[in-house]
Design an enzyme around this catalytic site. Structure first.
Site, PDB file in Angstrom:
ATOM      1  N   HIS A 135       0.831  -1.222   0.000  1.00  0.00           N
ATOM      2  CA  HIS A 135       0.000   0.000   0.000  1.00  0.00           C
ATOM      3  C   HIS A 135       0.858   1.261   0.000  1.00  0.00           C
ATOM      4  O   HIS A 135       0.441   2.312   0.508  1.00  0.00           O
ATOM      5  CB  HIS A 135      -0.945   0.032   1.210  1.00  0.00           C
ATOM      6  CG  HIS A 135      -1.866  -1.137   1.301  1.00  0.00           C
ATOM      7  ND1 HIS A 135      -3.098  -1.159   0.695  1.00  0.00           N
ATOM      8  CD2 HIS A 135      -1.726  -2.345   1.906  1.00  0.00           C
ATOM      9  CE1 HIS A 135      -3.691  -2.325   0.928  1.00  0.00           C
ATOM     10  NE2 HIS A 135      -2.862  -3.068   1.659  1.00  0.00           N
TER      11      HIS A 135
ATOM     12  N   GLU B  63      11.280   4.461 -18.441  1.00  0.00           N
ATOM     13  CA  GLU B  63      10.193   5.246 -19.042  1.00  0.00           C
ATOM     14  C   GLU B  63       9.924   4.820 -20.477  1.00  0.00           C
ATOM     15  O   GLU B  63       8.766   4.792 -20.918  1.00  0.00           O
ATOM     16  CB  GLU B  63      10.548   6.735 -18.971  1.00  0.00           C
ATOM     17  CG  GLU B  63      10.515   7.292 -17.558  1.00  0.00           C
ATOM     18  CD  GLU B  63      11.171   8.658 -17.428  1.00  0.00           C
ATOM     19  OE1 GLU B  63      11.165   9.206 -16.313  1.00  0.00           O
ATOM     20  OE2 GLU B  63      11.698   9.178 -18.443  1.00  0.00           O
TER      21      GLU B  63
ATOM     22  N   LYS C 155      21.478  15.920 -13.359  1.00  0.00           N
ATOM     23  CA  LYS C 155      20.287  15.105 -13.114  1.00  0.00           C
ATOM     24  C   LYS C 155      20.324  13.854 -13.991  1.00  0.00           C
ATOM     25  O   LYS C 155      20.608  13.914 -15.177  1.00  0.00           O
ATOM     26  CB  LYS C 155      19.021  15.915 -13.415  1.00  0.00           C
ATOM     27  CG  LYS C 155      17.744  15.325 -12.853  1.00  0.00           C
ATOM     28  CD  LYS C 155      16.607  16.367 -12.974  1.00  0.00           C
ATOM     29  CE  LYS C 155      15.367  15.918 -12.246  1.00  0.00           C
ATOM     30  NZ  LYS C 155      14.731  14.769 -12.896  1.00  0.00           N
TER      31      LYS C 155
ATOM     32  N   SER D  29      18.329  16.320 -17.788  1.00  0.00           N
ATOM     33  CA  SER D  29      17.592  17.585 -17.857  1.00  0.00           C
ATOM     34  C   SER D  29      18.345  18.593 -18.708  1.00  0.00           C
ATOM     35  O   SER D  29      19.580  18.619 -18.717  1.00  0.00           O
ATOM     36  CB  SER D  29      17.385  18.153 -16.451  1.00  0.00           C
ATOM     37  OG  SER D  29      16.809  19.443 -16.504  1.00  0.00           O
TER      38      SER D  29
END
Length: 462
Positions: A187, A330, A323, A317
């Site tokens: 959860h 993805e 980054k 980025s």
């Protein structure tokens, strides 16, 4: 400027580019279907070539085609099956639902190429596209057979081997990470401890089961509709044509193709294709979960979960220096979303088996083949550029585990659920450790050492 020749079909004359191997019916299809600019996949064109090649050999063996013509058709079709002349197949995917336009495209290209091989003029019909290249066949049994052949070949050449390699590498990570203890999560909240290797063993088993489901569901692809001709009755084909031709295709592809057990099912329904697509969707769902878990476990590097360290494959980025983003994960989850959408199209296509013929075959075949290709490429890329270089941050795993209040679960057999819950709430409220509070509650220190050992919580206990 393009030069044209005049060719004729049953509807009349058509202008065809002078150098084109296709003929009048293909030219009509090009004119009728300027829809997507997306022609048939190369794997499906190869399958059409295989069918025409072995059909010609069979028809000669049955005494229905002259040797010279049969050999020319066979050689021309072999060139197509080997990947030649792809530019001669421009007909759009969104065409007649039976694939007739593409079947005739293949018939015309093979007929013209065979005529060239015989030293005859283009457009002379020295080899006839219908009477000879399409002998004993109909678009209604050729095109579904080609879809089955293409999908089965692509699965066995690409997706299943890639899945097997992915399974092996996940299993390797499971073994490598077996001694790393971390907090489990249910959860999205802290749960009892788990080994990082156990997590990856679950991922490996998901992939293994996806392989099994794909192999089971795709077995229906081995049944070929060839021999049913127009509506499944086999009109205008020799009784031995289908079995002989299918056996030859099976030998060349090294796959167990066989004549359909019931030609009316094979042409009126596309259930085997629907089942295959459904298993591709199931595979995509599993892969989405795996990729999503990995990108969340690698979130950070300082303000996220950070239990995994992703290999840096590109700057993350255009504005934030340094980054690193989970780009391979993805990419994979986007492919999974596309495959799930493709399955919806295939399911709708399966509903369109109207009476004796399904009339959404081109789009069904295209979507299944696209799903196979996308999954094969995305899994390979994710495996090579993410999974194989993936590392665990053992310090982060240990720190988060130590902070968790879920370790109180191990105290339940000793002090009961209610008291354990009270200790967890008090520890959270005061910032004190569970160990301190349990000792104050009278739990023996040796018992506490045993109960609060995270490694002991990763397996069944008495």
């Amino acid at each position: 400027m393009t030069r044209y020749r005049t060719e004729q079909d049953s509807l009349g004359e058509m202008q065809v580019p002078q150098e084109a191997l296709y003929g009048a019916q293909t030219a009509r299809a090009i004119d009728n279907f300027p829809i997507s600019g997306q022609p048939l996949p190369a794997s499906l064109i190869r399958a059409l070539g295989l069918i025409k090649k072995h059909a010609a050999t069979t028809n000669h063996g049955l005494g229905l085609l002259p040797k010279e013509v049969a050999e020319a058709i066979r050689d021309a079709a072999h060139e197509i099956a080997a990947g030649g002349h792809l530019e001669q197949f421009p007909v759009d995917i969104f065409q007649t639902g039976s694939g007739t336009s593409s079947n005739m495209n293949a018939n015309e290209v093979i007929a013209h190429r065979a005529a060239q091989l015989l030293g005859k003029a283009m457009g002379s019909k020295a080899v006839h596209p219908n009477d000879q290249v399409n002998m004993g066949q109909s678009s209604n049994d050729v095109f579904p057979s080609a879809i089955h052949i293409a999908c089965a070949e692509e699965l066995h050449r690409h997706l299943l081997p890639v899945l097997d390699q992915f399974f092996q590498h996940l299993s390797d990570k499971a073994e490598k990470f077996n001694d790393i203890l971390k907090i489990g999560r249910t959860h999205l909240q802290d749960a009892t401890p788990i080994r990082l290797g156990q997590v990856f063993s679950g991922y490996a088993r998901q992939v293994e089961l996806a392989q099994e489901r794909l192999a089971a569901s795709s077995s229906g692809l081995y049944e070929l509709a060839l021999g049913g001709t127009a509506v499944g009755t086999g009109i205008n084909t020799h009784p031995q044509f289908a079995a002989t031709t299918v056996s030859a295709i099976a030998r060349e592809t090294c796959l167990p193709f066989r004549e359909a057990g019931n030609h009316f099912e094979a042409q009126g329904a596309k259930d085997a294709l629907v089942a295959t697509s459904s298993s591709l969707k199931d595979c995509a769902v599993s892969l989405f979960k795996i990729a999503n878990d990995i990108r969340f476990l690698a979130s950070g590097p300082r303000c996220g979960i950070g239990e995994l360290i992703l290999p840096a494959v590109q700057p993350g980025s255009s504005i934030m220096p340094g980054k690193i983003n989970p780009v391979m994960a993805e990419s994979l989850i986007q492919v999974c979303a596309q495959v799930i959408g493709n399955d919806a199209t295939v399911s709708l296509g399966g509903l369109s088996g109207n009476f004796e013929l399904n009339v959404m075959m081109p789009v069904m075949g295209w979507n299944v083949l696209q799903s196979i290709e996308l999954l094969s490429n995305a899994i390979r890329a994710f495996d090579e550029k993410c999974l194989q270089g993936l590392q665990a941050d053992e310090q982060r795993c240990g720190d988060l585990l130590e902070q968790s209040l879920a370790l109180v679960t191990a105290l339940v057999p000793e002090i009961g659920y209610d008291r354990s819950a009270e200790l967890a709430k008090e520890a959270h409220k005061t910032g004190r450790t569970l160990r301190e509070l349990a000792l104050e509650d009278g739990v023996d220190e040796e018992v506490l050492d045993r109960l609060l050992d995270p490694a002991g919580m990763t397996k069944p206990t008495a």
